[in-house]
Design an enzyme around this catalytic site. Structure first.
Site: not given
Length: 181
Positions: A44, A125, A91
């Protein structure tokens, strides 16, 4: 059998494990995070990080003009842990919000909330955060900010975790190696 030799060997094995445990906790104390090192397990965050990269985290407080806050800026890569997930997520921060503290209650600390997204993902997210949660609370959810990384060194960890049969063989091999110096 020489009991004295066996006891010395057992003490050496225990000291290796306790030394590793103490080193992990010391690193966590210095970096102010329960997990100072983590391994990327998904794609990701490609191309910034590949699967198997080892990330080193840091979460020390920084001074912010009048407040003492843990500050993550837009663009920082953070590792966060959620109640409904077992594995931490790596992230990038795409938006940051600060809510001022209540001056009437003499709480002059504002709270920082973050919105994150994986570089290789199409959407933010929010769906990962859980029911009714739209942001991450830096004081509760964030484990740390990525400061540097080592490429591909953590791939052995991924491979061991994805192959349970090999995991048993690997640990048995470690024990046998420690017994037969």
């Amino acid at each position: 059998m020489n009991i004295r030799k066996d006891l010395i060997q057992l003490i050496q094995i225990c000291s290796v494990f306790s030394g590793a445990f103490m080193a992990w906790n010391l690193l966590g104390l210095i970096c102010n995070t329960p997990s100072p090192i983590t391994v990327v397990i998904s794609g990701s965050m490609e191309p910034a990080f590949q699967r198997g990269d080892i990330l080193f985290l840091y979460n020390r407080k920084q001074k912010n003009d009048e407040l003492d806050l843990e500050i993550q800026n837009v663009g920082d890569i953070v590792v966060y842990n959620l109640d409904n997930r077992e594995i931490p997520i790596v992230h990038r921060v795409i938006n940051e919000y600060q809510i001022p503290g209540d001056k009437k209650k003499k709480k002059n600390q504002s709270k920082q909330y973050l919105l994150t997204k994986g570089d290789n993902n199409n959407i933010h997210d929010v769906s990962l955060y859980g029911r009714g949660k739209k942001y991450l609370n830096t004081s509760r959810d964030i484990l740390g900010t990525v400061k540097f990384y080592i490429p591909q060194l953590g791939y052995l960890t991924i491979w061991i975790n994805e192959n349970p049969k090999f995991q048993k063989v690997f640990y048995a091999g470690l024990i046998l190696m420690s017994l037969f110096e």
